[in-house]
Write a protein that holds these residues in place. Structure first.
Motif, mmCIF file in Angstrom:
data_model
loop_
_atom_site.group_PDB
_atom_site.id
_atom_site.type_symbol
_atom_site.label_atom_id
_atom_site.label_comp_id
_atom_site.label_asym_id
_atom_site.label_seq_id
_atom_site.Cartn_x
_atom_site.Cartn_y
_atom_site.Cartn_z
ATOM 1 N N GLU A 1 28.150 12.560 22.163
ATOM 2 C CA GLU A 1 27.876 12.579 20.727
ATOM 3 C C GLU A 1 28.365 11.343 19.985
ATOM 4 O OE1 GLU A 1 28.284 17.232 19.599
ATOM 5 O OE2 GLU A 1 30.144 16.261 20.235
ATOM 6 N N THR A 2 29.076 10.456 20.687
ATOM 7 C CA THR A 2 29.748 9.366 19.976
ATOM 8 C C THR A 2 28.817 8.240 19.542
ATOM 9 O OG1 THR A 2 30.296 8.239 22.051
ATOM 10 C CG2 THR A 2 31.906 9.803 21.196
ATOM 11 N N VAL A 3 27.689 8.071 20.234
ATOM 12 C CA VAL A 3 26.803 6.938 19.947
ATOM 13 C C VAL A 3 26.362 6.916 18.493
ATOM 14 C CG1 VAL A 3 24.572 5.898 20.481
ATOM 15 C CG2 VAL A 3 26.000 6.758 22.322
ATOM 16 N N SER A 4 26.149 8.082 17.906
ATOM 17 C CA SER A 4 25.680 8.155 16.525
ATOM 18 C C SER A 4 26.719 7.662 15.522
ATOM 19 C CB SER A 4 25.288 9.597 16.179
ATOM 20 O OG SER A 4 26.430 10.456 16.238
ATOM 21 N N GLN A 5 27.967 7.528 15.958
ATOM 22 C CA GLN A 5 29.040 7.122 15.056
ATOM 23 C C GLN A 5 29.466 5.668 15.226
ATOM 24 O OE1 GLN A 5 30.460 9.174 12.612
ATOM 25 N NE2 GLN A 5 28.713 10.453 13.170
ATOM 26 N N LEU A 6 28.845 4.949 16.145
ATOM 27 C CA LEU A 6 29.352 3.615 16.479
ATOM 28 C C LEU A 6 29.221 2.605 15.351
ATOM 29 C CD1 LEU A 6 28.420 3.165 20.234
ATOM 30 C CD2 LEU A 6 30.510 4.042 19.189
ATOM 31 N N SER A 7 28.155 2.682 14.558
ATOM 32 C CA SER A 7 28.017 1.736 13.452
ATOM 33 C C SER A 7 29.099 1.973 12.404
ATOM 34 C CB SER A 7 26.626 1.831 12.821
ATOM 35 O OG SER A 7 26.416 3.120 12.270
ATOM 36 N N PRO B 1 41.343 -3.133 16.569
ATOM 37 C CA PRO B 1 42.006 -1.883 16.933
ATOM 38 C C PRO B 1 41.557 -1.327 18.275
ATOM 39 C CG PRO B 1 40.312 -1.463 15.295
ATOM 40 C CD PRO B 1 40.411 -2.952 15.436
ATOM 41 N N PHE B 2 40.343 -1.722 18.729
ATOM 42 C CA PHE B 2 39.822 -1.244 19.997
ATOM 43 C C PHE B 2 39.522 -2.430 20.909
ATOM 44 C CE2 PHE B 2 38.112 1.896 16.836
ATOM 45 C CZ PHE B 2 38.981 2.934 17.170
ATOM 46 N N GLY B 3 39.907 -2.305 22.171
ATOM 47 C CA GLY B 3 39.644 -3.358 23.136
ATOM 48 C C GLY B 3 38.201 -3.373 23.586
ATOM 49 N N ASP B 4 37.818 -4.459 24.267
ATOM 50 C CA ASP B 4 36.447 -4.599 24.759
ATOM 51 C C ASP B 4 36.046 -3.424 25.646
ATOM 52 O OD1 ASP B 4 35.921 -6.939 23.439
ATOM 53 O OD2 ASP B 4 36.315 -8.237 25.143
ATOM 54 N N GLN B 5 36.951 -3.013 26.551
ATOM 55 C CA GLN B 5 36.602 -1.940 27.475
ATOM 56 C C GLN B 5 36.403 -0.619 26.743
ATOM 57 O OE1 GLN B 5 35.769 -2.500 30.579
ATOM 58 N NE2 GLN B 5 35.193 -0.353 30.872
ATOM 59 N N THR B 6 37.144 -0.401 25.673
ATOM 60 C CA THR B 6 36.961 0.823 24.896
ATOM 61 C C THR B 6 35.575 0.867 24.278
ATOM 62 O OG1 THR B 6 39.327 0.977 24.413
ATOM 63 C CG2 THR B 6 37.847 2.193 22.958
ATOM 64 N N TRP B 7 35.117 -0.277 23.748
ATOM 65 C CA TRP B 7 33.760 -0.332 23.195
ATOM 66 C C TRP B 7 32.725 -0.105 24.286
ATOM 67 C CZ3 TRP B 7 32.732 0.346 18.354
ATOM 68 C CH2 TRP B 7 33.620 -0.101 17.357
ATOM 69 N N VAL B 8 32.967 -0.644 25.475
ATOM 70 C CA VAL B 8 32.045 -0.426 26.593
ATOM 71 C C VAL B 8 31.945 1.062 26.903
ATOM 72 C CG1 VAL B 8 31.747 -0.739 29.093
ATOM 73 C CG2 VAL B 8 32.316 -2.697 27.648
ATOM 74 N N GLU B 9 33.088 1.728 26.952
ATOM 75 C CA GLU B 9 33.104 3.155 27.280
ATOM 76 C C GLU B 9 32.447 3.986 26.176
ATOM 77 O OE1 GLU B 9 33.835 4.056 30.141
ATOM 78 O OE2 GLU B 9 35.162 2.529 30.970
ATOM 79 N N LEU B 10 32.659 3.618 24.931
ATOM 80 C CA LEU B 10 32.045 4.331 23.817
ATOM 81 C C LEU B 10 30.521 4.205 23.864
ATOM 82 C CD1 LEU B 10 34.528 3.337 20.975
ATOM 83 C CD2 LEU B 10 33.959 5.698 21.602
ATOM 84 N N ARG B 11 30.047 2.978 24.070
ATOM 85 C CA ARG B 11 28.596 2.758 24.091
ATOM 86 C C ARG B 11 27.938 3.412 25.304
ATOM 87 N NH1 ARG B 11 30.167 -3.052 22.468
ATOM 88 N NH2 ARG B 11 29.929 -3.020 20.195
ATOM 89 N N ALA B 12 28.694 3.535 26.384
ATOM 90 C CA ALA B 12 28.150 4.149 27.595
ATOM 91 C C ALA B 12 28.240 5.669 27.560
ATOM 92 C CB ALA B 12 28.887 3.615 28.822
ATOM 93 N N GLY B 13 28.823 6.222 26.506
ATOM 94 C CA GLY B 13 28.969 7.667 26.415
ATOM 95 C C GLY B 13 30.046 8.215 27.333
ATOM 96 N N ASN B 14 31.130 7.440 27.492
ATOM 97 C CA ASN B 14 32.223 7.859 28.374
ATOM 98 C C ASN B 14 33.520 8.136 27.629
ATOM 99 O OD1 ASN B 14 30.574 7.480 30.641
ATOM 100 N ND2 ASN B 14 31.142 5.326 30.806
#
Length: 302
Positions: free
Chosen positions: A11-17, A34-47
């Motif tokens: 459900e997180t993809v809808s909140q990324l913007s 506040p968030f590292g590169d890998q955290t953004w990768v995991e968020l965008r990948a739905g992880n």
């Protein structure tokens, strides 16, 4: 009373913007992502899970990555909008995050949390739930006041060229895993992680340098990064094969990338390096870098 929403990874993809806007508001005040590169990768990948406050405009959020491998630690990073701080919002997010971990983490899975900038309030929240400092990461910086940082003095056994996306992926991943075998994050990058970074708007192979030996084997690299719209370029990652240590290859690659950033009209160069990596800290200090900021990783198993 603070209203919190706990969003499952799907459900997180809808909140990324909205999350990006919240992160940018924090960067404007704290001068830290506040968030590292890998955290953004995991968020965008739905992880990654996401705990948020607010609906259309987020005022606070906690990103939580819970690996399915019990040997891999949970990663937590949290941000509160500057105008919403001091009202217990961080405490509420931490409590909700802790409950999320209790509900979904594997038995005895270690939890880690980063405080970017080592703010006293963030440190207090981390220690309040039993996390202790386990790792110190410096952000070092150097003002660009010249067109070049000197000649690249390269051993005759090596040559430097730019990275070729696709063709060099496998060789680079293998070298990266070897060069950072003891690094908790960098050394574990996968093809999916590399692909995610290549898809970022800041990725530019012209600023990604690789070194080869006489046999054409990749033995070192310097990956630079310049976020779109930023006045600062970054020494994103420098790595060399252990067999080349002591040959000056790491320094040569570092200067090659620094000269690339100097030619781009930027104001300064930044980099991140672990406090325990004294050879790297000493090298960067000798090149003129100074400590600008300190990040601290807290762990439940330090």
């Amino acid at each position: 009373m603070t209203h919190l929403r706990v969003l499952a990874p799907s459900e997180t993809v809808s909140q990324l913007s909205q999350l990006r806007k919240l992160a940018d508001s924090s960067v404007a005040v704290d001068h830290n992502e506040p968030f590292g590169d890998q955290t953004w990768v995991e968020l965008r990948a739905g992880n990654a899970w996401l705990v948020t406050t607010g609906e259309q405009e987020l005022t606070g959020a906690s990103a939580v990555v819970i690996p399915t491998d019990a040997e891999q630690p949970i990663l937590v990073e949290l941000v509160v909008a500057p105008e919403a701080r001091g009202n217990g919002l961080g405490r509420a997010l931490v409590d909700a995050t802790q409950q999320l971990v209790i509900d979904h983490a594997l038995d005895d899975q270690n939890m880690t949390a980063w405080t970017h900038g080592d703010h006293p309030a963030a440190r207090g929240l981390a220690t309040s739930i039993g996390l202790e400092p386990a790792r110190i990461l410096y952000r070092m910086a150097l003002e660009i006041d010249r067109e070049s940082f000197g000649e690249v003095k390269l051993n005759d056994a090596y040559t430097i060229r730019t990275f070729i996306p696709g063709e060099d992926d496998a060789d680079w991943l293998a070298l990266n895993a070897t060069a950072f075998a003891d690094h908790p994050e960098q050394g574990q990058l996968t093809q999916a992680d590399l692909d995610a970074r290549k898809a970022e708007d800041w990725f530019d192979p012209a600023g990604f340098f690789v070194a080869e030996d006489a046999a054409g084997t990749m033995v070192g690299f310097h990956w630079t990064k310049t976020p779109v719209g930023s006045a600062a370029g970054e020494v994103y990652a420098v790595g060399v094969h252990p067999s080349t240590q002591g040959t000056g290859l790491g320094k040569a690659l570092t200067i090659r990338g620094m000269n690339h950033l100097a030619s781009a009209g930027l104001e300064k160069i930044v980099l991140y390096v672990d406090d325990e990596n004294r050879p790297a800290v000493n090298l960067y200090t000798s090149l003129g870098f100074g400590i600008e900021n300190t990040d601290v990783m807290f762990s439940s198993n330090s």
